[in-house]
Motif scaffolding. Structure first.
Motif, PDB file in Angstrom:
ATOM      1  N   UNK A   1     -10.539   7.696   7.125  1.00 53.49           N
ATOM      2  CA  UNK A   1     -10.966   6.519   6.222  1.00 53.49           C
ATOM      3  C   UNK A   1     -12.283   6.105   6.720  1.00 53.49           C
ATOM      4  N   UNK A   2     -12.583   6.513   8.030  1.00 55.16           N
ATOM      5  CA  UNK A   2     -13.713   6.173   8.887  1.00 55.16           C
ATOM      6  C   UNK A   2     -15.027   7.155   8.342  1.00 55.16           C
ATOM      7  N   UNK A   3     -14.464   8.269   7.696  1.00 57.07           N
ATOM      8  CA  UNK A   3     -15.616   9.347   7.330  1.00 57.07           C
ATOM      9  C   UNK A   3     -15.598   9.565   5.915  1.00 57.07           C
ATOM     10  N   UNK A   4     -14.807   9.011   5.153  1.00 54.45           N
ATOM     11  CA  UNK A   4     -14.996   9.028   3.617  1.00 54.45           C
ATOM     12  C   UNK A   4     -14.244   7.913   3.008  1.00 54.45           C
ATOM     13  N   UNK A   5     -14.896   7.564   1.843  1.00 56.45           N
ATOM     14  CA  UNK A   5     -14.121   6.327   1.381  1.00 56.45           C
ATOM     15  C   UNK A   5     -13.375   6.496  -0.120  1.00 56.45           C
TER      16      UNK A   5
ATOM     17  N   UNK B   1       4.801   6.457   3.998  1.00 61.97           N
ATOM     18  CA  UNK B   1       3.655   6.633   3.500  1.00 61.97           C
ATOM     19  C   UNK B   1       3.123   5.264   2.835  1.00 61.97           C
ATOM     20  N   UNK B   2       4.024   4.609   1.930  1.00 59.28           N
ATOM     21  CA  UNK B   2       3.649   3.506   1.299  1.00 59.28           C
ATOM     22  C   UNK B   2       2.885   2.245   2.087  1.00 59.28           C
ATOM     23  N   UNK B   3       3.487   2.110   3.292  1.00 61.20           N
ATOM     24  CA  UNK B   3       2.912   1.011   4.180  1.00 61.20           C
ATOM     25  C   UNK B   3       1.835   1.453   4.449  1.00 61.20           C
ATOM     26  N   UNK B   4       1.583   2.540   4.770  1.00 65.08           N
ATOM     27  CA  UNK B   4       0.256   3.016   5.535  1.00 65.08           C
ATOM     28  C   UNK B   4      -0.903   3.180   4.286  1.00 65.08           C
ATOM     29  N   UNK B   5      -0.569   3.217   3.160  1.00 60.92           N
ATOM     30  CA  UNK B   5      -1.354   3.376   2.064  1.00 60.92           C
ATOM     31  C   UNK B   5      -2.028   1.945   2.038  1.00 60.92           C
ATOM     32  N   UNK B   6      -1.157   0.932   2.098  1.00 55.11           N
ATOM     33  CA  UNK B   6      -1.466  -0.373   1.760  1.00 55.11           C
ATOM     34  C   UNK B   6      -2.539  -0.791   3.002  1.00 55.11           C
ATOM     35  N   UNK B   7      -2.081  -0.343   4.206  1.00 54.05           N
ATOM     36  CA  UNK B   7      -3.290  -0.603   5.422  1.00 54.05           C
ATOM     37  C   UNK B   7      -4.579  -0.109   5.012  1.00 54.05           C
ATOM     38  N   UNK B   8      -4.638   1.296   4.500  1.00 54.81           N
ATOM     39  CA  UNK B   8      -5.700   1.881   4.132  1.00 54.81           C
ATOM     40  C   UNK B   8      -6.684   1.095   3.218  1.00 54.81           C
ATOM     41  N   UNK B   9      -5.909   0.645   2.145  1.00 51.42           N
ATOM     42  CA  UNK B   9      -6.611  -0.035   1.055  1.00 51.42           C
ATOM     43  C   UNK B   9      -7.010  -1.271   1.202  1.00 51.42           C
ATOM     44  N   UNK B  10      -5.983  -2.145   1.923  1.00 47.46           N
ATOM     45  CA  UNK B  10      -6.011  -3.619   2.086  1.00 47.46           C
ATOM     46  C   UNK B  10      -7.170  -3.802   3.368  1.00 47.46           C
ATOM     47  N   UNK B  11      -6.890  -3.172   4.459  1.00 50.71           N
ATOM     48  CA  UNK B  11      -7.377  -3.484   5.682  1.00 50.71           C
ATOM     49  C   UNK B  11      -8.892  -2.597   5.723  1.00 50.71           C
ATOM     50  N   UNK B  12      -8.980  -1.265   5.311  1.00 49.48           N
ATOM     51  CA  UNK B  12      -9.828  -0.571   5.227  1.00 49.48           C
ATOM     52  C   UNK B  12     -10.728  -0.327   4.267  1.00 49.48           C
TER      53      UNK B  12
END
Ligand code: CA
Length: 362
Positions: free
Chosen positions: A230-234, A287-298
């Motif tokens: 997520x730091x290299x592609x959005x 997977x789902x909890x990390x997807x939320x972190x990716x979308x909401x936080x990053x």
């Protein structure tokens, strides 16, 4: 006289012929022997889930064998390069390896069917095919050519479609795209005009960050988060049409495996089976909890591939598989067995899983 001859043939001396003597003597001798094996992997050392499952196989084998089989696990590059696993185990330089069979397409094109096929079987289907649908026999036959034997030892479930620096709106957006994507998915991307590259896990982030590649697929939200993509592609695309249920493998050098006592052989097989289930559960649960972190936080932009793009990729997949069948008779045999199973499994899946999934729309 007859009785003595039988006993002689069985390798039992005339002394101590009581039941206890018969049972204990040979066991005591083998119980003393401790085997020290090495396992090389395609993953960076102690890599989450994938490398961890290799570590766990070693741990479980040691526990189940009461310390009679000790396996030292090496991350990719520690003993041999990540993509040197196949050769190292095949030649007997080391006894075991952990990776995914599509990394060995250059050794034999048929290996790919034991990892992932675009628009192919999901995790449940792959397990059904390999374990109960004849897949393992074909895998054994193929790997025997290389003095190898392998078992399913993990599954990612349906993967994500990958990380991109631009939106994919039409199939033309894949033209000229340099993407890290292994196996048959890479061949399909090439049909769409993209440039597929195979990069081992530990080097992908740097390549993406430095612009050596424009896009990458990897696994799913839990693992991709840990990789820091997520730091290299959005733009984060789904579904993972190219890897709908990737099977990870644990392989052994066939000759060394067959030289082990039967109980240690069974212990290795049992540890692989446990790992096969464990890895899938790790991904499915997290997977789902990390997807939320990716979308909401990053602030990752989650996108679904447009249906026309997926339909075109599916057409290219048929072409790729047709090309593959022409390569050699064994690849054709495996491909046709896989396709026949997929059709049958698909019919049942429509009645079972797909019907059940549609209940949410009621
Ligand atoms: Ca992948």
């Amino acid at each position: 006289m007859k009785r003595r001859e039988v006993l002689k043939k069985a390798g039992v001396g005339a002394v101590g012929l009581g039941a206890a003597g018969l049972a204990l003597k040979p066991r005591k001798a083998s119980a003393k022997k401790v085997y020290h094996w090495k396992m090389v992997t395609t993953w960076p050392p102690h890599f989450p889930v994938l490398g961890e499952s290799a570590d766990l196989i070693a741990k479980w084998v040691e526990e189940m064998s009461g310390g009679r089989l000790k396996i030292t696990v090496y991350g990719g590059g520690e003993l041999v390069p990540p993509l040197g696993v196949f050769d190292a185990v095949s030649s007997g330089t080391v006894e075991m390896g952990h990776g995914a069979a599509y990394y060995w397409a250059g050794k034999h094109p048929a290996t790919q069917f034991f990892a992932a096929v675009p628009f192919g079987l999901n995790a449940q289907g792959m397990n059904a095919w390999i374990i109960s649908g004849g897949g393992q026999q074909l895998w054994d036959e193929l790997y025997a050519k290389f003095n190898l034997k392998a078992w399913p030892a993990g599954n990612t479930g349906v993967q994500m479609g990958g990380w991109f620096n631009k939106e994919i709106k039409t199939i033309d957006d894949l033209k000229g795209l340099k993407m890290r994507i292994p196996g048959l998915g890479g061949k399909v991307l090439a049909k769409a005009g993209g440039n597929a590259v195979l990069v081992a896990g530990g080097e992908i982030y740097t390549n993406l960050d430095r612009g050596v590649i424009d896009a990458t697929e990897w696994v799913g939200p839990y693992h991709d988060y840990k990789m820091g993509f997520y730091k290299a592609a959005k733009f984060y695309y789904y579904p993972g049409w190219h890897e709908p249920g990737t099977t990870l493998e644990c392989m052994v050098n066939k000759k060394k495996f067959e030289a082990l006592p039967k109980d240690l052989q069974a212990i290795i097989v049992a540890a692989c089976a446990r790992s096969n289930m464990w890895s899938l559960c790790e991904f499915e649960a997290k997977n789902e909890s990390y997807l939320q972190i990716l979308v909401d936080k990053h602030h990752v932009k989650l996108r679904k591939f447009p249906d026309p793009v997926l339909a075109q990729l599916k057409k290219y997949t048929v072409e790729v598989l047709d090309d593959l069948k022409k390569k050699d008779p064994y690849t054709k045999k495996v491909c046709e067995a896989y396709e026949a199973f997929k059709v049958q499994y698909g019919k049942w899946n429509e009645i079972s899983e797909e019907s059940y999934a549609r209940l949410k729309y009621l």
